[in-house]
Design an enzyme around this catalytic site. Structure first.
Site, PDB file in Angstrom:
ATOM      1  N   THR A 195       1.506  -4.497   4.094  1.00 56.23           N
ATOM      2  CA  THR A 195       1.351  -4.838   5.509  1.00 56.23           C
ATOM      3  C   THR A 195       0.722  -6.218   5.737  1.00 56.23           C
ATOM      4  O   THR A 195       0.857  -6.777   6.823  1.00 56.23           O
ATOM      5  CB  THR A 195       0.485  -3.786   6.234  1.00 56.23           C
ATOM      6  OG1 THR A 195      -0.791  -3.744   5.601  1.00 56.23           O
ATOM      7  CG2 THR A 195       1.137  -2.428   6.223  1.00 56.23           C
ATOM      8  N   ASP A 196       0.032  -6.746   4.713  1.00 61.82           N
ATOM      9  CA  ASP A 196      -0.717  -7.993   4.947  1.00 61.82           C
ATOM     10  C   ASP A 196       0.171  -9.179   5.313  1.00 61.82           C
ATOM     11  O   ASP A 196      -0.202  -9.998   6.153  1.00 61.82           O
ATOM     12  CB  ASP A 196      -1.579  -8.338   3.724  1.00 61.82           C
ATOM     13  CG  ASP A 196      -2.789  -7.420   3.617  1.00 61.82           C
ATOM     14  OD1 ASP A 196      -3.081  -6.713   4.605  1.00 61.82           O
ATOM     15  OD2 ASP A 196      -3.437  -7.396   2.560  1.00 61.82           O
ATOM     16  N   THR A 205       0.822  -1.211   0.000  1.00 59.53           N
ATOM     17  CA  THR A 205       0.000   0.000   0.000  1.00 59.53           C
ATOM     18  C   THR A 205       0.855   1.259   0.000  1.00 59.53           C
ATOM     19  O   THR A 205       0.462   2.288  -0.553  1.00 59.53           O
ATOM     20  CB  THR A 205      -0.929  -0.017   1.240  1.00 59.53           C
ATOM     21  OG1 THR A 205      -1.822  -1.104   1.088  1.00 59.53           O
ATOM     22  CG2 THR A 205      -1.726   1.255   1.380  1.00 59.53           C
ATOM     23  N   SER A 251       1.496  -7.499  -1.112  1.00 60.77           N
ATOM     24  CA  SER A 251       2.246  -8.493  -0.323  1.00 60.77           C
ATOM     25  C   SER A 251       1.534  -9.833  -0.211  1.00 60.77           C
ATOM     26  O   SER A 251       2.136 -10.831   0.188  1.00 60.77           O
ATOM     27  CB  SER A 251       2.620  -7.943   1.052  1.00 60.77           C
ATOM     28  OG  SER A 251       1.525  -7.931   1.923  1.00 60.77           O
TER      29      SER A 251
HETATM   30  N1  GLU Z   1      -2.795  -6.293   0.413  1.00 55.98           N
HETATM   31  C1  GLU Z   1      -1.907  -5.192   0.223  1.00 55.98           C
HETATM   32  C2  GLU Z   1      -0.479  -5.587   0.608  1.00 55.98           C
HETATM   33  O1  GLU Z   1      -0.274  -6.219   1.609  1.00 55.98           O
HETATM   34  C3  GLU Z   1      -2.344  -3.986   0.902  1.00 55.98           C
HETATM   35  C4  GLU Z   1      -2.132  -3.983   2.352  1.00 55.98           C
HETATM   36  C5  GLU Z   1      -1.084  -3.019   2.781  1.00 55.98           C
HETATM   37  O2  GLU Z   1       0.006  -2.911   2.203  1.00 55.98           O
HETATM   38  O3  GLU Z   1      -1.381  -2.326   3.716  1.00 55.98           O
HETATM   39  O4  GLU Z   1       0.421  -5.245  -0.119  1.00 55.98           O
END
Ligand code: GLU
Length: 331
Positions: free
Chosen positions: A98-99, A19, A65
């Site tokens: 973050t995932d 993100t 991610s």
């Molecule tokens: N699903 C995405 C990832 O993990 C968005 C979540 C994020 O980065 O906050 O890249």
């Protein structure tokens, strides 16, 4: 690569997507696509960051991610291991979705062979959102990576003013900017302004003390995760025992399962098939006084997705369940 000889530290920033590199409708925090902007362009939006350190940035992947693979984990780890041999490089910052950030963090914690700071960060709001959190998180990650206090602490996560250790960090909110926590273990410290404040440290083995080495590893043995729930069909365990080299059970309570699942697990471990018991509960400990050949390997405080990483790495070294159980106690 930067190799400047001024009084500032040399920090390498490794972009992987997420993100923090997300693009969407201007101002909107929720409709966007992750992993779009190159890390160099993210840096341009971070006021004052170039006064902190000499920065060199490049993407080695640029993905959501949830699309990161174990091959990517190995690639990032090898990349850091190679660059860390360069005396001119003082530390690393990884930008990440973050995932699955905590999985990459734990994998690197077990496989990078350096005392130099390795800090992972990300964002909950895309770069195009109002009050995007990526720029401040990246600024703070560089503050941490250039700090002498971060040396030898293992892989760290810097997020929303807090410092977390790779072993214990968990994502605890799926949309708030304060998205990470170490639950019972609090956090390791804070980043405030251009300073770093540590209060805790993990006693578990990591980085230079870790016995895991990727030198001859191109692919990790595939480990599956099976979640137990009331009236869950046991056939999933039969299936996974044929398609994987080990199973992590996301059990109820202290790694518990019903009679039918427990009988199946006992049968598998008696035959030497690695089964790790972890819990689907948010915090607590899975430990047992029963033997490994009866109950399985205990994940301790590792959640299923981190037990999965540790078991995959264990299986590059041994298939002996007793030995794997001992390794789980150390990491
Ligand atoms: N699903 C995405 C990832 O993990 C968005 C979540 C994020 O980065 O906050 O890249």
């Amino acid at each position: 690569m930067i190799l400047q000889k001024n009084k500032l530290k040399n920090i390498v920033i490794i972009g992987t997507g997420g993100t923090i590199a997300g693009v969407g409708e201007a101002g909107n925090t929720s409709s966007y696509v992750a992993g779009q902007i190159e890390v160099n362009n993210i840096l341009d939006a971070v006021e004052g960051i170039t006064k902190l350190a000499n920065l060199s940035a490049e993407n080695i992947i640029n993905v959501d991610s949830c699309d990161i693979t174990q091959e990517d984990h190995i690639k990032i780890s090898n990349y850091i291991n190679e660059l860390s041999k360069d005396d001119n490089i003082d530390g690393f910052v990884i930008t990440h979705g973050t995932d699955t950030l905590e999985e990459t963090a734990y994998f690197l914690n077990l496989t990078v062979k350096t005392n130099k700071p390795v800090v992972i960060t990300g964002a909950m709001r895309p770069a195009t959102a109002t009050s995007a959190d990526g720029p401040l998180n990246l600024y703070q990650a560089v503050v941490l990576a250039r700090s002498e206090k971060a040396i030898g602490k293992g892989v760290l996560v810097s997020f929303c003013d807090c410092i977390y250790g790779a072993r214990d960090v968990h994502k605890v909110s799926c949309f708030r900017v304060n998205a990470f926590d170490q639950k019972d273990f609090g956090c390791l410290g804070y980043v405030r302004g251009d300073e770093v404040y540590f209060y805790n440290e993990s006693i578990k083995l990591h980085t230079t003390e870790s016995e895991f080495d990727l030198k001859n590893v191109q692919k990790l043995p595939y480990v599956a995760i099976a979640c137990f729930f009331a009236d869950a069909d046991v056939e999933i365990l039969d299936y996974l025992s044929k398609t994987s080299k080990g199973i992590v059970i996301a059990g109820a309570g202290c790694g518990e399962c019903g009679k039918i699942w427990s009988k199946k697990i006992k049968e598998l471990v008696k035959n030497g098939f690695p089964v790790v018991r972890s819990t689907r509960v948010a915090s607590g400990l899975v430990a047992s006084e029963k033997s490994v050949n009866e109950y399985g390997i205990c994940a301790g405080t590792l959640p299923p997705h981190k037990a999965h990483i540790l078991l995959s790495l264990c299986l590059t070294k041994t298939n002996d369940l007793e030995k794997i159980n001992e390794i789980f106690k150390k990491y």
